[in-house]
Design an enzyme around this catalytic site. Sequence first.
Site, PDB file in Angstrom:
ATOM      1  N   LYS A   1       0.863  -1.182   0.000  1.00  0.00           N
ATOM      2  CA  LYS A   1       0.000   0.000   0.000  1.00  0.00           C
ATOM      3  C   LYS A   1       0.896   1.227   0.000  1.00  0.00           C
ATOM      4  CE  LYS A   1      -3.551   2.400   2.583  1.00  0.00           C
ATOM      5  NZ  LYS A   1      -4.539   2.333   3.661  1.00  0.00           N
TER       6      LYS A   1
ATOM      7  N   LYS B   1      -2.015  -1.489  -4.001  1.00  0.00           N
ATOM      8  CA  LYS B   1      -2.891  -0.322  -3.934  1.00  0.00           C
ATOM      9  C   LYS B   1      -2.067   0.949  -3.975  1.00  0.00           C
ATOM     10  CE  LYS B   1      -5.936   1.924  -0.669  1.00  0.00           C
ATOM     11  NZ  LYS B   1      -6.425   1.973   0.658  1.00  0.00           N
TER      12      LYS B   1
HETATM   13  C1  PBG Z   1      -7.170   3.201   5.459  1.00  0.00           C
HETATM   14  C2  PBG Z   1      -7.584   3.164   4.038  1.00  0.00           C
HETATM   15  C3  PBG Z   1      -7.420   4.177   3.083  1.00  0.00           C
HETATM   16  C4  PBG Z   1      -7.986   3.711   1.898  1.00  0.00           C
HETATM   17  C5  PBG Z   1      -8.472   2.439   2.151  1.00  0.00           C
HETATM   18  N1  PBG Z   1      -8.203   2.113   3.480  1.00  0.00           N
HETATM   19  C6  PBG Z   1      -6.891   5.546   3.211  1.00  0.00           C
HETATM   20  C7  PBG Z   1      -5.540   5.848   3.629  1.00  0.00           C
HETATM   21  O1  PBG Z   1      -4.676   5.001   3.816  1.00  0.00           O
HETATM   22  O2  PBG Z   1      -5.317   7.040   3.792  1.00  0.00           O
HETATM   23  C8  PBG Z   1      -8.025   4.465   0.598  1.00  0.00           C
HETATM   24  C9  PBG Z   1      -8.976   3.991  -0.424  1.00  0.00           C
HETATM   25  C10 PBG Z   1      -9.211   4.921  -1.562  1.00  0.00           C
HETATM   26  O3  PBG Z   1      -8.539   5.958  -1.738  1.00  0.00           O
HETATM   27  O4  PBG Z   1     -10.131   4.633  -2.331  1.00  0.00           O
HETATM   28  N2  PBG Z   1      -8.190   2.695   6.288  1.00  0.00           N
END
Ligand code: PBG
Length: 307
Positions: free
Chosen positions: A178, A232
Amino acid sequence: MVRETRLHPDDLIAPLFVREGIDEPQPIESLPGQFQHSRASLREEVRQLKDLGVPSVILFGVPERKDAEGSEAWNPDGIVQVALRDLRDDHGDDLVLIADLCVDEYTDHGHCGVLDAGGQPDNDATLELYEQIAVAQATAGADIVAPSGMMDGQVFAIREALDDAGFDETAILAYAAKYATALYGPFRDAVDVQIAGGGDRKGYQQDVANAREAMEEIREDIAEGADMVMVKPAMPYLDVIARARAEIDVPIAAYHVSGEYAMVHAAAIQGWLDLEPVAFEHTLAIKRAGADLILTYFARMLAEGMQ
Ligand code: PBG
């Protein structure tokens, strides 16, 4: 006949937001066509997605009350737990229910963990919270929990907590690679999150410049017990998806995130791009790169186009 890649509604996972204490769904301005759902409108949305052949949803909660630890995330009557029970009642075993497992939507500072004296998440103290959330979500009916906080050791900690509580059948989809991308902006509007003091998540999410490190994170999460792993965002990281596909054999999910969705919509609103063909092209490219499962806010539109 010679097409190498085909999309099917079975490939799709719809991310959905459910907000505590509202009667009417609230549109999310930066995610056209997406809503903060009420309990009732979430049930209706999932019914329609199921009718279109989408087999799975991932839930994000927006609580009424936030605190330093994010305790609503593991409250048995917290909004996601309540919504999981609603959907399990409605669909029995006929829906794959995934719960995002993190505290950022539930903390008053917006970080993915409980903070240390320096204002950064305390990794190991946070793992204890994640363990409680995993058990609360599994108890409420989640088939899969999806830890998204990028704390070291989170998959191992959650696996042990689930097993100890008798949830050895509950699977883990690890947000393994991520990235600390600039593409999560609209999501933070969707869940009413602002990181305290204009901070960021670069201390725990991946540097966008690194691909080898992503493979290391993926291998570690599998070794800790992840049943599936995620890359991601998706479009700017097709190389990472392809590399992971070549090296590992567990299912790979890719998350086409809020900023990716919002960019396509913004261009379409201007009349500069056609929404549907671009959405199909993005999704097909993600599958071609090697993803088995695609989390996308376009799930409904794509499934409608596949009927
Ligand atoms: C954290 C989380 C995020 C997203 C999914 N889970 C945000 C982050 O890490 O700031 C982002 C998903 C998206 O942008 O569609 N719980």
